[in-house]
Design a protein around this motif. Structure first.
Motif, mmCIF file in Angstrom:
data_model
loop_
_atom_site.group_PDB
_atom_site.id
_atom_site.type_symbol
_atom_site.label_atom_id
_atom_site.label_comp_id
_atom_site.label_asym_id
_atom_site.label_seq_id
_atom_site.Cartn_x
_atom_site.Cartn_y
_atom_site.Cartn_z
ATOM 1 N N LYS A 82 0.822 -1.206 0.000
ATOM 2 C CA LYS A 82 0.000 0.000 0.000
ATOM 3 C C LYS A 82 0.858 1.259 0.000
ATOM 4 C CE LYS A 82 -4.141 -1.714 2.404
ATOM 5 N NZ LYS A 82 -3.809 -3.141 2.465
ATOM 6 N N ARG A 83 2.127 1.133 0.383
ATOM 7 C CA ARG A 83 2.945 2.313 0.658
ATOM 8 C C ARG A 83 3.946 2.657 -0.432
ATOM 9 N NH1 ARG A 83 3.309 3.436 6.218
ATOM 10 N NH2 ARG A 83 4.537 5.232 5.533
ATOM 11 N N ALA A 84 4.451 1.685 -1.165
ATOM 12 C CA ALA A 84 5.492 1.964 -2.163
ATOM 13 C C ALA A 84 4.997 2.957 -3.214
ATOM 14 C CB ALA A 84 5.928 0.672 -2.843
ATOM 15 N N LEU A 85 5.904 3.792 -3.686
ATOM 16 C CA LEU A 85 5.586 4.722 -4.765
ATOM 17 C C LEU A 85 5.755 4.006 -6.097
ATOM 18 C CD1 LEU A 85 4.962 7.624 -5.717
ATOM 19 C CD2 LEU A 85 7.430 8.081 -5.613
ATOM 20 N N LEU A 86 4.732 4.057 -6.937
ATOM 21 C CA LEU A 86 4.756 3.396 -8.239
ATOM 22 C C LEU A 86 4.869 4.442 -9.347
ATOM 23 C CD1 LEU A 86 1.899 0.758 -7.698
ATOM 24 C CD2 LEU A 86 4.353 0.540 -7.194
ATOM 25 N N TYR A 87 5.658 4.127 -10.358
ATOM 26 C CA TYR A 87 5.867 5.038 -11.479
ATOM 27 C C TYR A 87 5.248 4.491 -12.757
ATOM 28 C CZ TYR A 87 9.248 8.043 -9.070
ATOM 29 O OH TYR A 87 9.847 8.926 -8.214
ATOM 30 N N THR A 88 4.770 5.407 -13.582
ATOM 31 C CA THR A 88 4.327 5.034 -14.923
ATOM 32 C C THR A 88 5.558 4.741 -15.784
ATOM 33 O OG1 THR A 88 4.445 7.257 -15.889
ATOM 34 C CG2 THR A 88 2.414 6.674 -14.716
ATOM 35 N N GLU A 89 5.317 4.158 -16.936
ATOM 36 C CA GLU A 89 6.342 4.179 -17.974
ATOM 37 C C GLU A 89 6.593 5.642 -18.350
ATOM 38 O OE1 GLU A 89 5.424 1.122 -21.229
ATOM 39 O OE2 GLU A 89 3.473 1.624 -20.415
ATOM 40 N N MET A 90 7.746 5.911 -18.945
ATOM 41 C CA MET A 90 7.964 7.260 -19.437
ATOM 42 C C MET A 90 6.982 7.553 -20.572
ATOM 43 S SD MET A 90 11.204 9.045 -21.341
ATOM 44 C CE MET A 90 10.803 8.170 -22.860
ATOM 45 N N LEU A 131 7.546 11.937 -17.198
ATOM 46 C CA LEU A 131 7.492 12.578 -18.506
ATOM 47 C C LEU A 131 8.874 12.610 -19.135
ATOM 48 C CD1 LEU A 131 5.174 15.670 -17.848
ATOM 49 C CD2 LEU A 131 4.622 13.633 -19.202
ATOM 50 N N GLY A 132 8.916 12.514 -20.454
ATOM 51 C CA GLY A 132 10.138 12.691 -21.218
ATOM 52 C C GLY A 132 9.971 13.876 -22.141
ATOM 53 N N ILE A 170 5.049 14.386 -10.443
ATOM 54 C CA ILE A 170 5.437 14.447 -11.854
ATOM 55 C C ILE A 170 6.953 14.385 -11.903
ATOM 56 C CG2 ILE A 170 5.288 15.674 -14.035
ATOM 57 C CD1 ILE A 170 2.547 14.981 -12.976
ATOM 58 N N ASN A 171 7.506 13.433 -12.648
ATOM 59 C CA ASN A 171 8.941 13.204 -12.688
ATOM 60 C C ASN A 171 9.464 13.457 -14.094
ATOM 61 O OD1 ASN A 171 11.207 10.913 -13.336
ATOM 62 N ND2 ASN A 171 11.447 11.703 -11.262
ATOM 63 N N LEU A 172 10.615 14.137 -14.181
ATOM 64 C CA LEU A 172 11.242 14.365 -15.476
ATOM 65 C C LEU A 172 12.355 13.351 -15.689
ATOM 66 C CD1 LEU A 172 11.543 16.083 -18.061
ATOM 67 C CD2 LEU A 172 13.191 17.497 -16.803
ATOM 68 N N ASN A 173 12.327 12.675 -16.823
ATOM 69 C CA ASN A 173 13.325 11.665 -17.158
ATOM 70 C C ASN A 173 14.605 12.334 -17.655
ATOM 71 O OD1 ASN A 173 14.895 9.772 -18.711
ATOM 72 N ND2 ASN A 173 13.133 8.414 -18.805
ATOM 73 N N VAL A 174 15.681 12.163 -16.875
ATOM 74 C CA VAL A 174 17.000 12.639 -17.289
ATOM 75 C C VAL A 174 17.974 11.463 -17.171
ATOM 76 C CG1 VAL A 174 18.708 14.487 -17.012
ATOM 77 C CG2 VAL A 174 16.366 14.888 -16.320
ATOM 78 N N GLY A 175 17.464 10.258 -17.452
ATOM 79 C CA GLY A 175 18.308 9.093 -17.271
ATOM 80 C C GLY A 175 18.199 8.008 -18.318
ATOM 81 N N CYS A 176 17.135 8.020 -19.124
ATOM 82 C CA CYS A 176 16.935 6.934 -20.083
ATOM 83 C C CYS A 176 17.922 7.058 -21.244
ATOM 84 C CB CYS A 176 15.508 6.965 -20.615
ATOM 85 S SG CYS A 176 15.155 5.641 -21.797
ATOM 86 N N PRO A 177 18.648 5.962 -21.566
ATOM 87 C CA PRO A 177 19.655 6.022 -22.627
ATOM 88 C C PRO A 177 19.189 5.465 -23.970
ATOM 89 C CG PRO A 177 20.012 4.052 -21.336
ATOM 90 C CD PRO A 177 18.767 4.720 -20.779
ATOM 91 N N SER A 178 17.885 5.240 -24.147
ATOM 92 C CA SER A 178 17.444 4.567 -25.360
ATOM 93 C C SER A 178 17.659 5.424 -26.602
ATOM 94 C CB SER A 178 15.955 4.187 -25.260
ATOM 95 O OG SER A 178 15.138 5.304 -25.534
ATOM 96 N N ASP A 179 17.728 4.770 -27.754
ATOM 97 C CA ASP A 179 17.932 5.477 -29.017
ATOM 98 C C ASP A 179 16.805 6.471 -29.283
ATOM 99 O OD1 ASP A 179 20.195 3.965 -29.382
ATOM 100 O OD2 ASP A 179 19.192 2.458 -30.622
ATOM 101 N N PRO A 190 4.506 17.692 -6.360
ATOM 102 C CA PRO A 190 5.955 17.830 -6.527
ATOM 103 C C PRO A 190 6.428 17.438 -7.927
ATOM 104 C CG PRO A 190 5.443 15.922 -5.154
ATOM 105 C CD PRO A 190 4.161 16.672 -5.347
ATOM 106 N N VAL A 191 7.360 18.215 -8.449
ATOM 107 C CA VAL A 191 8.055 17.890 -9.694
ATOM 108 C C VAL A 191 9.440 17.390 -9.289
ATOM 109 C CG1 VAL A 191 9.073 18.801 -11.815
ATOM 110 C CG2 VAL A 191 6.779 19.525 -11.098
ATOM 111 N N THR A 192 9.788 16.190 -9.724
ATOM 112 C CA THR A 192 11.033 15.539 -9.339
ATOM 113 C C THR A 192 11.837 15.188 -10.580
ATOM 114 O OG1 THR A 192 10.138 13.289 -9.353
ATOM 115 C CG2 THR A 192 9.824 14.570 -7.334
ATOM 116 N N VAL A 193 13.067 14.737 -10.350
ATOM 117 C CA VAL A 193 13.964 14.392 -11.460
ATOM 118 C C VAL A 193 14.560 13.016 -11.205
ATOM 119 C CG1 VAL A 193 16.160 14.969 -12.586
ATOM 120 C CG2 VAL A 193 14.526 16.788 -12.032
ATOM 121 N N LYS A 194 14.671 12.215 -12.267
ATOM 122 C CA LYS A 194 15.412 10.958 -12.210
ATOM 123 C C LYS A 194 16.570 11.076 -13.188
ATOM 124 C CE LYS A 194 14.960 5.917 -12.299
ATOM 125 N NZ LYS A 194 15.979 5.524 -13.273
#
Length: 341
Positions: free
Chosen positions: A37-45, A73-74, A96-105, A138-142
């Motif tokens: 019940k407590r863990a934070l879950l993320y969407t796909e980017m 978000l990406g 809301i999280n901003l993706n600054v980590g995904c290395p995909s093409d 909150p707006v966060t960054v990964k």
């Protein structure tokens, strides 16, 4: 287990399930929520362009039982990201999280994701534009610790300072570099060495930031050990997806709640009404059960569980009864032993 007065998504970040492309969709998140019940879950980017031009309900819709849930978000265009946040606010995300980590093409070609580690000033512009639309959410960054030939010891402190100056209060750090030249996205998840010590030093230096660590964390014991080093949280990715039952002890072991461990059998059983409902709305069984194949990982009967679902869930008319039949071969005694551990 003190969360120092933190509330909402910030407190839930003590243990989160990482955003994973093609994996952490709404069916996956609903299943993971049966364990904790407590863990934070993320969407796909989801890219900002997709939010603005695509099927918003399909991309952003989720069940209220998924809370606390964060949208990742990406993008790299501040105005477009702000518009995407404005749309997303209607859906009620906790973060809301901003993706600054995904290395995909795909991400590199769009000049965002891990490539943004090279342009921290632009990231600061992006998060400020997003915050203007997010209000109290909150707006966060990964992020990564750096990319390519960057020196993480120099790049990461500068990046975090810029994020802090922009108003960001929470950062999840994947403790590996991303090599955008020479490694595939899959290789980027394993080959660059982990540097947990660097992330711990960043928490010591930026004590006012909530910093969660990501990368290669295999179980809750490892997550607890990292949190014990002063970090605010741990983010588990593939381990949680492939062996989701490890999430069954999160509320007890990570958050300190006086609750029982949730077993795979209990989580699967709790999914049956959801499966019935979603099939009635036009979903196919395999769209849901593909995320449940690891429910009994390492237990007698796990292979049969996977085989029955893999062979039958895509067939016309497949429903909850197939799930119950697949589960019948799993050893309940070992499940009970895991629960009492």
């Amino acid at each position: 287990m003190d969360n120092c007065g933190k509330t909402g998504a910030q407190a839930a970040a003590r243990l989160s399930v990482a955003p994973m492309m093609d994996w952490t969709d709404r069916h996956c998140r609903f299943f993971h929520r049966r364990f904790s019940k407590r863990a934070l879950l993320y969407t796909e980017m989801v890219t900002s362009g997709a939010v603005l031009n695509g099927d918003r309900d399909r991309l952003l819709g989720f069940d209220r039982q998924e809370h606390p849930v964060a949208l990742q978000l990406g993008g790299s265009e501040p105005g477009e990201l702000a518009q995407a946040v404005r749309v997303a606010m209607e859906y009620g995300y906790d973060e809301i999280n901003l993706n600054v980590g995904c290395p995909s093409d795909r991400v590199q070609s769009g000049c965002f994701g891990a490539a943004l580690m090279r342009t921290p000033a632009l990231v600061a512009e992006c998060v400020q534009a997003m915050m203007a639309e997010a209000g109290a959410v909150p707006v966060t960054v990964k992020c990564r610790i750096g990319v390519d030939d960057q020196d993480p010891e120099e790049v990461l402190p500068d990046f975090l300072q810029r994020m802090s100056d922009a108003g960001v209060k929470t950062v999840a750090i994947h403790a590996r570099k991303a090599w955008l030249q020479g490694l595939s996205p899959k290789e980027n998840r394993d080959i660059p060495p982990l540097d947990y010590d660097l992330v711990v030093r960043m928490k010591e230096r930026f004590g006012h930031l909530t910093i969660a660590i990501n990368g290669g964390i295999p179980d809750l014991t490892s997550a607890q050990a990292l949190i014990a080093r002063g970090l605010d949280g741990a983010m588990i990715g593939r381990a949680a997806y492939h062996s989701p039952a490890i999430l069954g002890a999160v509320d007890r072991d990570i958050f300190g709640d006086d609750v029982a461990v949730v077993t795979g059998a209990e989580a699967v059983t709790a999914m049956l009404p959801y499966i019935e409902r979603e099939l009635g709305r036009g979903a196919r069984l395999n769209q849901i059960t593909r995320h449940m194949l690891g429910a009994f990982q390492g237990m007698p009967g796990a292979r049969q569980w996977r085989r029955v679902l893999s062979e039958g869930a895509h067939l016309p008319g497949a429903g909850p009864e197939l799930v119950e039949r697949a589960m019948a071969g799993v050893s309940p005694r070992q499940e009970e032993a895991r629960k009492s551990a």
